[in-house]
Write a protein that holds these residues in place. Structure first.
Motif, PDB file in Angstrom:
ATOM      1  N   GLN A 138       6.344   6.715  -8.927  1.00 53.09           N
ATOM      2  CA  GLN A 138       5.371   6.762  -7.831  1.00 53.09           C
ATOM      3  C   GLN A 138       5.994   6.276  -6.529  1.00 53.09           C
ATOM      4  O   GLN A 138       5.721   6.819  -5.448  1.00 53.09           O
ATOM      5  CB  GLN A 138       4.144   5.908  -8.176  1.00 53.09           C
ATOM      6  CG  GLN A 138       3.223   6.502  -9.226  1.00 53.09           C
ATOM      7  CD  GLN A 138       2.441   7.695  -8.705  1.00 53.09           C
ATOM      8  OE1 GLN A 138       2.404   7.978  -7.514  1.00 53.09           O
ATOM      9  NE2 GLN A 138       1.789   8.408  -9.613  1.00 53.09           N
ATOM     10  N   ILE A 139       6.829   5.264  -6.622  1.00 53.71           N
ATOM     11  CA  ILE A 139       7.510   4.754  -5.423  1.00 53.71           C
ATOM     12  C   ILE A 139       8.445   5.821  -4.858  1.00 53.71           C
ATOM     13  O   ILE A 139       8.505   6.041  -3.641  1.00 53.71           O
ATOM     14  CB  ILE A 139       8.286   3.464  -5.749  1.00 53.71           C
ATOM     15  CG1 ILE A 139       7.300   2.322  -6.039  1.00 53.71           C
ATOM     16  CG2 ILE A 139       9.213   3.070  -4.593  1.00 53.71           C
ATOM     17  CD1 ILE A 139       7.946   1.053  -6.552  1.00 53.71           C
TER      18      ILE A 139
ATOM     19  N   ILE B 132       7.255   6.529   4.732  1.00 53.03           N
ATOM     20  CA  ILE B 132       8.019   6.690   5.968  1.00 53.03           C
ATOM     21  C   ILE B 132       7.140   7.282   7.064  1.00 53.03           C
ATOM     22  O   ILE B 132       7.198   6.868   8.221  1.00 53.03           O
ATOM     23  CB  ILE B 132       9.252   7.597   5.728  1.00 53.03           C
ATOM     24  CG1 ILE B 132      10.243   6.905   4.781  1.00 53.03           C
ATOM     25  CG2 ILE B 132       9.932   7.949   7.043  1.00 53.03           C
ATOM     26  CD1 ILE B 132      10.828   5.626   5.328  1.00 53.03           C
ATOM     27  N   TYR B 133       6.292   8.246   6.686  1.00 47.98           N
ATOM     28  CA  TYR B 133       5.386   8.863   7.668  1.00 47.98           C
ATOM     29  C   TYR B 133       4.464   7.828   8.284  1.00 47.98           C
ATOM     30  O   TYR B 133       4.330   7.742   9.511  1.00 47.98           O
ATOM     31  CB  TYR B 133       4.568   9.972   6.992  1.00 47.98           C
ATOM     32  CG  TYR B 133       3.467  10.533   7.854  1.00 47.98           C
ATOM     33  CD1 TYR B 133       3.756  11.342   8.939  1.00 47.98           C
ATOM     34  CD2 TYR B 133       2.127  10.236   7.580  1.00 47.98           C
ATOM     35  CE1 TYR B 133       2.750  11.864   9.735  1.00 47.98           C
ATOM     36  CE2 TYR B 133       1.120  10.748   8.368  1.00 47.98           C
ATOM     37  CZ  TYR B 133       1.435  11.556   9.453  1.00 47.98           C
ATOM     38  OH  TYR B 133       0.436  12.047  10.238  1.00 47.98           O
TER      39      TYR B 133
ATOM     40  N   GLU C 269       0.838  -1.210   0.000  1.00 51.55           N
ATOM     41  CA  GLU C 269       0.000   0.000   0.000  1.00 51.55           C
ATOM     42  C   GLU C 269       0.869   1.255   0.000  1.00 51.55           C
ATOM     43  O   GLU C 269       0.530   2.262  -0.625  1.00 51.55           O
ATOM     44  CB  GLU C 269      -0.929  -0.019   1.219  1.00 51.55           C
ATOM     45  CG  GLU C 269      -2.068   0.981   1.150  1.00 51.55           C
ATOM     46  CD  GLU C 269      -1.651   2.365   1.615  1.00 51.55           C
ATOM     47  OE1 GLU C 269      -2.232   3.354   1.128  1.00 51.55           O
ATOM     48  OE2 GLU C 269      -0.730   2.475   2.459  1.00 51.55           O
ATOM     49  N   TYR C 270       2.010   1.201   0.731  1.00 51.79           N
ATOM     50  CA  TYR C 270       3.110   2.147   0.595  1.00 51.79           C
ATOM     51  C   TYR C 270       2.725   3.612   0.816  1.00 51.79           C
ATOM     52  O   TYR C 270       3.407   4.510   0.327  1.00 51.79           O
ATOM     53  CB  TYR C 270       3.730   1.986  -0.808  1.00 51.79           C
ATOM     54  CG  TYR C 270       5.125   2.572  -0.954  1.00 51.79           C
ATOM     55  CD1 TYR C 270       6.228   1.957  -0.386  1.00 51.79           C
ATOM     56  CD2 TYR C 270       5.311   3.734  -1.684  1.00 51.79           C
ATOM     57  CE1 TYR C 270       7.494   2.488  -0.533  1.00 51.79           C
ATOM     58  CE2 TYR C 270       6.584   4.282  -1.843  1.00 51.79           C
ATOM     59  CZ  TYR C 270       7.672   3.656  -1.265  1.00 51.79           C
ATOM     60  OH  TYR C 270       8.927   4.196  -1.426  1.00 51.79           O
ATOM     61  N   GLY C 271       1.643   3.863   1.518  1.00 51.38           N
ATOM     62  CA  GLY C 271       1.253   5.252   1.729  1.00 51.38           C
ATOM     63  C   GLY C 271       0.533   5.882   0.558  1.00 51.38           C
ATOM     64  O   GLY C 271       0.365   7.103   0.503  1.00 51.38           O
ATOM     65  N   PHE C 272       0.095   5.046  -0.415  1.00 47.15           N
ATOM     66  CA  PHE C 272      -0.627   5.610  -1.562  1.00 47.15           C
ATOM     67  C   PHE C 272      -1.993   6.167  -1.162  1.00 47.15           C
ATOM     68  O   PHE C 272      -2.582   6.944  -1.909  1.00 47.15           O
ATOM     69  CB  PHE C 272      -0.782   4.560  -2.667  1.00 47.15           C
ATOM     70  CG  PHE C 272       0.506   4.188  -3.341  1.00 47.15           C
ATOM     71  CD1 PHE C 272       1.333   5.169  -3.872  1.00 47.15           C
ATOM     72  CD2 PHE C 272       0.909   2.867  -3.435  1.00 47.15           C
ATOM     73  CE1 PHE C 272       2.540   4.838  -4.485  1.00 47.15           C
ATOM     74  CE2 PHE C 272       2.106   2.524  -4.044  1.00 47.15           C
ATOM     75  CZ  PHE C 272       2.925   3.512  -4.569  1.00 47.15           C
TER      76      PHE C 272
ATOM     77  N   ALA D 114      -3.938   9.520  -3.259  1.00 44.38           N
ATOM     78  CA  ALA D 114      -5.200  10.254  -3.089  1.00 44.38           C
ATOM     79  C   ALA D 114      -5.006  11.742  -3.298  1.00 44.38           C
ATOM     80  O   ALA D 114      -5.875  12.421  -3.861  1.00 44.38           O
ATOM     81  CB  ALA D 114      -5.779   9.977  -1.694  1.00 44.38           C
ATOM     82  N   ARG D 115      -3.866  12.268  -2.856  1.00 48.31           N
ATOM     83  CA  ARG D 115      -3.588  13.700  -3.050  1.00 48.31           C
ATOM     84  C   ARG D 115      -3.471  14.026  -4.535  1.00 48.31           C
ATOM     85  O   ARG D 115      -4.023  15.030  -5.007  1.00 48.31           O
ATOM     86  CB  ARG D 115      -2.308  14.085  -2.316  1.00 48.31           C
ATOM     87  CG  ARG D 115      -1.928  15.557  -2.481  1.00 48.31           C
ATOM     88  CD  ARG D 115      -0.667  15.895  -1.711  1.00 48.31           C
ATOM     89  NE  ARG D 115       0.466  15.108  -2.170  1.00 48.31           N
ATOM     90  CZ  ARG D 115       1.523  14.814  -1.413  1.00 48.31           C
ATOM     91  NH1 ARG D 115       1.576  15.236  -0.169  1.00 48.31           N
ATOM     92  NH2 ARG D 115       2.519  14.101  -1.906  1.00 48.31           N
TER      93      ARG D 115
END
Length: 405
Positions: free
Chosen positions: A207-208, A216-217, A56-59, A64-65
């Motif tokens: 994208q990665i 990281i967040y 999912e990697y923070g996507f 979404a942004r």
């Protein structure tokens, strides 16, 4: 703001259901499967969910942004974003499959092939969820309601059929099938929106790269929320963990309720903040102030109900757990405020790097302070350290946000 309020409400209900379903699964699986087979299902299930979080990697933030800023009108850009994110997920999931297969070949988990295959499908179903796309477009109504209905339907089928065939592979087949069906429906809906799928590994790599600080967040946030019990076990012994964890669970459940509110508002703020920063930072500031005040109110209520809550969870004889909870509640308003600042100011303004580095630093600082204070104050010192680090994190974010403003 009516649309944003509806999205927040839907996400809040989904969050509550995500707490409820795993709890309801426990007696169904444990009674039907027994200790050994239930343990096998838990190994596969938890590993699959952990791996899917990496994919999912923070996507849910970075993807979404991008969608929120792009909007549904620009079909070509929206398609490029969607295909880039899915290409990135394909790269990440391939890597996780290779790594997991290597681990399975080295470690002896005594898992049959059928169980492992259903586990991989379970992993892929969660990894390729399209909720981030609909979150960015602020079109969550159908996808959230459909997922909730499927989750309860899956629970009902699990309850009815496991009485007929009590088998770990069969249980995981039911669970993964419902999850996979939900993902396939999401893919179909995405296809209708973006107009076509293609694989673009170059875009996936981009994208990665661009989503790294969002990853990281989220990762650092998970460390900050979950490392406490392990630290308590190392510094204070296993007996102290039993006194710490109930209080920690109450805190995590309280803070977790703010997530749907922030995620529901995130696309709107991402779109508006990048256009008129000065005006909409006032809205962000109001949200931060409101959530801090709500955190203070919630902490006060939990402090007053501390004895009742601990007695309800543990019974009599856990007086230290009560005192731990009454100190731990001080973290609630600051943690809620920190999440609000991150998701209403830093992330919408694409200040991911600053936010992720700051959170990573204070995650490590919280562990160091907790370990240090435990040398003098034992279990209470762990809590003092965690609370102090959260307060320092709040001060730092406010100062950084002021500079942005």
């Amino acid at each position: 703001m009516r649309l944003q309020f509806k999205n927040v409400s839907l996400l809040l209900v989904a969050q509550l259901v995500s707490y409820l379903i795993p709890i309801l699964e426990i007696p169904i699986l444990a009674k039907a499967l027994g200790v050994d087979q239930y343990g096998q299902v838990l190994i596969i299930q938890t590993t699959a969910l952990l791996c899917s979080l990496i994919v999912e990697y923070g996507f849910s933030l970075s993807g979404a942004r991008q969608v929120a800023v792009c909007g549904p009108e620009n079909k070509s850009l929206l398609s490029a974003i969607y295909n880039g994110v899915n290409s990135a997920k394909l790269l990440l999931s391939s890597g996780m499959i290779v790594v997991s297969m290597g681990v399975l070949s080295i470690l002896d988990f005594d898992l049959d092939l059928q169980l492992i295959l259903w586990g991989y499908l379970y992993f892929l179903a969660f990894s390729f969820s399209n909720i981030w796309l609909f979150q960015g477009l602020e079109k969550l109504t159908f996808v959230v309601i459909f997922e909730l209905v499927l989750r309860f339907a899956g629970l009902l089928v699990l309850y009815l059929l496991l009485n007929v065939s009590a088998n770990a592979s069969f249980a995981l087949m039911i669970m993964s099938s419902f999850s996979l069906f939900n993902t396939l429906v999401g893919l179909y809906l995405a296809y209708k929106i973006v107009g076509g799928f293609n694989i673009d590994f170059k875009s996936g790599v981009e994208q990665i790269k661009s989503g790294f600080h969002g990853f990281i967040y989220k990762s650092s946030n998970n460390i900050m929320l979950s490392a406490g019990p392990a630290l308590v076990g190392v510094m204070c012994g296993q007996a102290s963990v039993a006194k710490f964890v109930p209080a920690e669970k109450i805190i995590k459940a309280s803070v977790g309720l703010v997530g749907p509110v922030l995620i529901g508002l995130y696309p709107y703020l991402s779109r508006r903040l990048l256009k008129t920063t000065s005006i909409n930072l006032k809205l962000s500031s109001l949200i931060v102030a409101f959530l801090f005040a709500a955190g203070v109110a919630g902490a006060t209520i939990i402090y007053a109900l501390g004895d009742f809550l601990i007695n309800l969870m543990l019974g009599p004889g856990f007086d230290e757990a009560k005192s731990i909870l009454q100190v731990f509640v001080m973290i609630i308003p600051f943690r809620m405020m920190n999440q609000a600042i991150g998701l209403t100011i830093f992330m919408p303004l694409e200040k991911d790097k600053i936010l992720s580095m700051c959170l990573m630093f204070f995650s490590l600082l919280s562990l160091c302070l907790a370990a240090l204070f435990s040398l003098w104050y034992d279990l209470a010192g762990i809590v003092y350290g965690l609370v102090l680090a959260e307060v320092l994190f709040s001060i730092s974010l406010i100062l950084l946000a002021y500079k942005i403003k």
